[in-house]
Enzyme design. Structure first.
Site, short mmCIF file in Angstrom:
data_model
loop_
_atom_site.label_atom_id
_atom_site.label_comp_id
_atom_site.label_asym_id
_atom_site.label_seq_id
_atom_site.Cartn_x
_atom_site.Cartn_y
_atom_site.Cartn_z
N ASP A 220 73.07 70.98 43.61
CA ASP A 220 71.63 70.73 43.73
C ASP A 220 70.90 71.52 42.64
O ASP A 220 71.48 71.76 41.58
CB ASP A 220 71.17 71.06 45.16
CG ASP A 220 69.93 70.28 45.56
OD1 ASP A 220 68.93 70.36 44.83
OD2 ASP A 220 69.95 69.57 46.59
N HIS A 243 71.16 69.70 39.63
CA HIS A 243 69.93 68.94 39.44
C HIS A 243 68.96 69.61 38.46
O HIS A 243 67.83 69.17 38.32
CB HIS A 243 69.23 68.69 40.78
CG HIS A 243 70.03 67.83 41.72
ND1 HIS A 243 69.58 67.45 42.96
CD2 HIS A 243 71.25 67.26 41.59
CE1 HIS A 243 70.50 66.71 43.56
NE2 HIS A 243 71.53 66.57 42.76
#
Ligand SMILES: *[C@@H]1O[C@H](CO)[C@@H](O)[C@H](O)[C@H]1NC(C)=O
Ligand SMILES: *[C@@H]1O[C@H](CO)[C@@H](O)[C@H](O)[C@H]1NC(C)=O
Ligand SMILES: *[C@@H]1O[C@H](CO)[C@@H](O)[C@H](O)[C@H]1NC(C)=O
Ligand SMILES: CC(=O)N[C@H]1CO[C@H](CO)[C@@H](O)[C@@H]1O
Length: 408
Positions: A220, A243
């Site tokens: 993430d 991310h």
């Protein structure tokens, strides 16, 4: 030797001796002396907490020594202050291992450090054994999810956290909240790209944090800056997979505090879904974010290297409408590399909610199927371009109407 000089010498020796005693008088507590086994099987949580209490309550400067070994630690294991003075945790070569079963983490906590001033933590690998947890994670849909981060630093002030490793967390790796005037240096984060909700470092409500020389591989956000993040500097950090670096998400909860003063410099972002990202929920709750600066960033194979997203909606099912988070004084400077989507620069603002945004000295090329030039997309923004930006941002001035674009 006459009598006087004998006495003088004796006094001198005595003072030296006392000085040595006083100097070595800080509490030094080894977890093994308190019964920790470090065999990877015994629950060493109670012994570690016991040793901590003794070190923390003992005369400063005190230290907790955790020799090399694998320490199974059942949740929750929270090392609490305040201590009597500065304290060190020496954990080089030590691995803390969480049980894999999520059902054991009813309090949403695993290991944590709470209310400690002048902590120096060196070394330690926190292994969350989260592999089984990722596939069932529903936090994108449920704001009240209580998954345990690997390490929670809460109200740790004037402190240094260095050479720490976090592996396969069940949720965020490092959650750092209320830790004013603190340094994280040489952090290593390791989890696969498909691990869910495993932000490398999640920051919230603190003033003054420097993160340097760190390598963050996860599923993430590399670093996410939650509400109340103030005066945070990130330098020489490598991100990817994951991310990317994210301001936000903001505007999800009531009473969010301003994000103010974020400087991200000299970082490399590789193989991530996003690069330099600022995100807030569509509709949502009110807030502000200002003085956010990305500079000197290399992007290699990044989805949308530069993105402001005022319609953040990871579940894909959110109310549609403008954000309520007002953003101002942001810049993206000296950013180069490759984008794996055509839209290398995406500035999707709600009308009146992006003010004073500067882009300078940017060169992002598209590297993906079909080839061709990278492009930009804008809504409700007129960025100031001071040094050439490729792709040219916001053709037509960027005054397009608000559009809802779901992104993860
Ligand atoms: C963080 O870095 C800034 C700029 O280098 C420096 O002024 C500040 O003192 C540092 N903060 C800490 C806690 O070391
Ligand atoms: C933005 O920058 C301007 C000029 O530097 C300053 O006057 C203003 O107060 C800043 N706005 C915020 C919200 O920080
Ligand atoms: C941008 O980068 C590409 C690839 O490195 C290079 O070919 C191109 O000349 C650069 N453009 C500018 C304006 O610097
Ligand atoms: C991505 C980036 O700009 N990296 C640089 C960071 O700073 C060091 C030393 O100053 C350079 O060697 C890197 O190239």
């Amino acid at each position: 030797m006459d009598k006087d000089s004998y006495i003088r010498r004796s006094i001198c020796c005595w003072i030296l001796f006392m000085a040595l005693i006083v100097k070595n008088n800080g509490a030094v507590v080894d977890v093994k002396a308190k019964g920790a086994k470090g065999d990877g099987v015994t629950d060493d949580g109670p012994a570690i907490m016991n040793a901590w209490s003794q070190a923390c309550g003992g005369p400063p400067p005190s230290s907790l020594v955790i020799p090399p070994g694998t320490y199974l630690v059942n949740p929750p294991a929270i090392l609490k202050g305040p201590c009597k003075g500065p304290i060190e945790i020496k954990a080089t070569g030590a691995t803390f291992k969480a049980p894999p079963e999520l059902a054991k983490f009813t309090a949403g906590k695993w290991m944590g450090f709470l209310n400690i001033d002048r902590l120096t933590m060196t070394g330690g690998n926190f292994d969350g054994q989260g592999q089984q947890t990722w596939k069932n994670n529903k936090c994108a849909k449920n704001a009240a999810c209580v998954y345990p981060p690997n390490v929670a630093f809460t109200k740790i002030t004037n402190s240094v956290i260095k050479d720490v490793t976090s592996t396969n967390s069940k949720f965020f790796h490092i959650n750092i909240l209320g830790c004013d005037n603190t340094i994280i240096d040489h952090l290593t984060v390791n989890a696969p790209g498909e691990s869910v909700n495993t932000d490398g470092i999640h920051i919230g409500r603190l003033n003054g944090l420097n993160i340097t020389n760190s390598i963050i591989k996860t599923g993430d956000d590399c670093i996410s800056f939650g509400d109340g993040s103030k005066n945070v500097r990130v330098e020489k950090v490598t991100c990817g997979p994951g991310h990317g670096l994210s301001i936000g998400s903001l505007g999800r909860y009531p009473n969010e505090q301003p994000v103010q003063g974020i400087w991200i410099k000299n970082c490399t972002i590789t193989n991530t879904m996003f690069g330099a990202r600022i995100k807030s929920w569509a509709v949502g709750t009110p807030g502000t974010a200002s003085d956010i600066h990305f500079e000197d960033i290399i992007m290699e194979k990044v989805g949308n290297p530069i993105i402001i997203d005022h319609a953040y909606c990871p579940s894909g099912n959110c109310p549609k409408g403008p954000t309520k988070v007002k953003m101002s004084n942001m810049s993206f400077r000296k950013i180069r590399g490759t984008s794996t989507t055509k839209v290398a620069v995406k500035l999707a603002c709600s009308a009146g909610f992006c003010e004073n945004v500067e882009l300078a000295d940017i060169n992002l090329t598209f590297q993906g199927a079909g080839g061709g030039p990278a492009t930009s997309e804008c809504a409700n923004i007129k960025p100031k371009v001071t040094v050439q930006v490729v792709p040219p941002p916001c053709p037509g001035g960027g005054a397009a109407p608000y559009r809802h674009t779901p992104v993860v």
